[in-house]
Structures are given as C-alpha cells and as structure tokens.
Design a protein around this motif. Sequence first.
Motif, mmCIF file in Angstrom:
data_model
loop_
_atom_site.group_PDB
_atom_site.id
_atom_site.type_symbol
_atom_site.label_atom_id
_atom_site.label_comp_id
_atom_site.label_asym_id
_atom_site.label_seq_id
_atom_site.Cartn_x
_atom_site.Cartn_y
_atom_site.Cartn_z
ATOM 1 N N LEU A 66 0.866 -1.178 0.000
ATOM 2 C CA LEU A 66 0.000 0.000 0.000
ATOM 3 C C LEU A 66 0.902 1.227 0.000
ATOM 4 N N THR A 67 0.784 2.087 -0.999
ATOM 5 C CA THR A 67 1.708 3.212 -1.174
ATOM 6 C C THR A 67 0.954 4.525 -1.251
ATOM 7 N N LEU A 68 1.465 5.534 -0.566
ATOM 8 C CA LEU A 68 0.965 6.900 -0.671
ATOM 9 C C LEU A 68 1.986 7.726 -1.436
ATOM 10 N N TYR A 69 1.530 8.484 -2.435
ATOM 11 C CA TYR A 69 2.392 9.379 -3.210
ATOM 12 C C TYR A 69 2.011 10.814 -2.842
ATOM 13 N N ALA A 70 2.864 11.488 -2.091
ATOM 14 C CA ALA A 70 2.589 12.851 -1.658
ATOM 15 C C ALA A 70 3.592 13.791 -2.296
#
Length: 434
Positions: A66-70
């Motif tokens: 699960l990846t967040l791209y900020a």
Amino acid sequence: MNKPIHALCQLALLGLAAARATAAPEDWALHAQATNVYQKNASFRSSYSGPNSLDARGDTEETTDLTLYAGLRLGRATELWINPEIDQGFGLADTTGMAGFPSGEAYKVGAHAPYLRVPRLFLRHVLALGTEAEAVEGGANQLAGSVPNDSLTLTAGKFAVTDIFDSNRYAHDPRADFLNWAVIDAGAFDYAADPWGFTYGVAAELARGARTWRAGLFQLSPLPNDKIVKPRFGQYMLVGELEQRYQWRGHPGALRLLGFANKARMGRYDDAVALAGAGAAPDIALVRRPGWRAGLALNLEQELDAGIGLFARASANDGSKEAYEFTEINRSLAAGLVVEGERWGRAGDRLGVAAVANQLSGDARAYLARGGLGILIGDGALSYGAEKIVEAYYAARLASWLNLSLDVQRASNPAYNKSRGPVPIYALRLHAQF
C-alpha cells in the motif's frame, strides 16, 4: 475475508471517498495505490534441490503493498515527493529459485506482518531549454501542469534506478503489466538497489527534440544484496543511457542504449572455486576485493498498430564476477507483444505475451556446479541449460481505479538447471490506483 485483501478493499473505498478534482497546474497532490499478488508454483520434476531452490512439491505465497504518493511544488520548476509504503508477504521460496524471478512485486526481504518503510523521498527540478511545452496529467510522482519539450531534469534523493533508466511502455511495471523480473527489466542490468529495489542517487536527463541523454550516480549496498541504511557513496554505480524516439510507418517507437559500471568489493567466481579446493563448495564472500563490473542493455518499444505494441530487450554483463544487487543473469534476451482491449470491446483491458532466455557465463556455471550460492539461485549442483521463461497475462479493468489480472508463466531449466522443471507458475493480481 483474507486480511491483505480486506485492507486493499478498505483503501479502495477510502480512495474513492477522498477523490478530488485535479486542477492544472497542481501545487500539491496525494495519490495512492494498493496491489495484492497471490502466486503459486505447481509441483514439478526435480532430481535434487539446494538452499536456494524452488519447492518442487509446490508453493503458494502472497505479497501486498500500500503506497501513498505525496507531492509538493516548491517552485515553478521544482517538486518534492515522498512515498511512504506498507509491505507484507513473501515471494516463492523466499524469493529464490529462479534467476528470472516470477514476481516483480516480491521483495528479497519478507514478513508475515505489515511493516512501514519509505522507498522514495526525492527532489526533481526541471530547467526549460526552450519555449515549447506540453501539458501533463497529474499522477503518482507527477504534478499536473506542463513540461518543456527541451529540458534538463535533475533528480536527487532516494528512489529506484529503474524509475528513470531502462523504461519501456509495454513491460516495466509489475503492478500493471508483466511480473517476471527479466521481462520488466533488462535481465543483465545489475542496477544499484537495496533488497526492495531502491537506493540513494542523483540523475540528470537532457531532452532535445526526439533524443534524451541520461546519466546517474547511485549508491551500492555495503555487501551484495544488503540493506542501505543511509547515503554513503564509498561503493557506487555509474549509469548512462541514450534514448532515440522516432516514427515507423506513422507509429511511435523508441530505442534505448544503456551502459553501467559498478565499483565495489565483489568476488570472482574462479577465485572462489580455486580457494575451495577439490570437493568443497565455494563461497564467493571469501574472495571479495575492490573492482569494477560493467554491462550493456538495448531496449526497444514499438507501436505496430493502434492498441498493439512490441517490446524487446537484450543485455549482457561481465560474467567473471558475482552479481551484486539484482540477479544472476549474464546474458538475457526478452521480447513480447501487448494488445489493448479496445479491439474486442473491452476498453482498458490488456493482453500481454512475452518470452525470455537467460544465460550464465562459464565461470558462474562452474561455481554453481560445485555447490556455490548466489543471490537468488543455488541448487547444490548444476546440469546447465539456459533458463527459458514464457509469460502471459490478461488485465481486466473492473473500474477506472481497479484492475484484476491473471498471470501464467512456464519456466524451463529454472536456475539454469536441466535436472529441475519445467515449472508452471500462476498468479492473481488485484491493483487499485487513485
């Protein structure tokens, strides 16, 4: 419901609830992805096995990330990105048993419980070298806005070498297209990376018209296939790439020539065999000393018709020394086709078929035949044959943000061993992107 699948579904629902209209240009952005892969190798013929062998009785494993791209725009031409990620799961046989490993979503470090890490934290600055620009949509690690056609792009921080080098529109993303390591990347490209595939480095890309030059300096791990804790460039990789874009019968294509050189303490296979003496298994770790290891890769992508694309990669490296970061492949040739689903009334679907042949140098064969172990392979003995893999996948778009894929592979001579295999491998992949 299985916990990783349940977590993926929860993320999908949260992503839909939080979706917002994209303005151009963006000053900041948040995106997310979730991928779950179940993979199984069926039972297969095996005369013997070793510490780094696939399980001939059959094995089933799963991976979830699960990846967040900020992203944040720091100036008109500068972006800062961070990608915190939660990982969980194992590759088949703890990610060993084949040089062309069957899942690019599997890490060389596995865990039953989810854990948090930060694979990417980098700055990107784009210096315009002309007045013409084109609009770009926002997405993972890309703010919406415009990008100059002629430019110098500088990237620095922690990211993957393959974020910039050896790209291919048809075979490069294990979350969306092929899964096999030697299909999504050039097999003999021993690029700098920690066990998850990331490292610290700097890269420059000079785009002029239909041509782009790329160069980079990246940190190698302190020992082959080891963790990278902080920036330290005592051991490093130099890499360069030339890309030429063109039109063939009105269809776009690109050809890339890549070269790399790794400077680190590494062992020669013949030294390890000589030190072991008669009857003993060699250990490459006992003969490591400072040196260089270089290689080349040629990478083609070509649209054949609307919705049909061809890709091919050929690569080779110095086979006298051990693989340092990626996998034990000294020569590799891969090719395949990808067809878009519009042709049968399923817009957003894709069908891909690929084949790859991997080979070892004579020195590497002798080392493995004596019982030596590599990063991914080592059956305790070796009856050598080229490792040949065929892969096919079908990715069905269930929604604009959700794809379900079925992937099938067949590996002949896994880990270059004619005494084992062929191995049937099956995978189910669920991927959500927001």
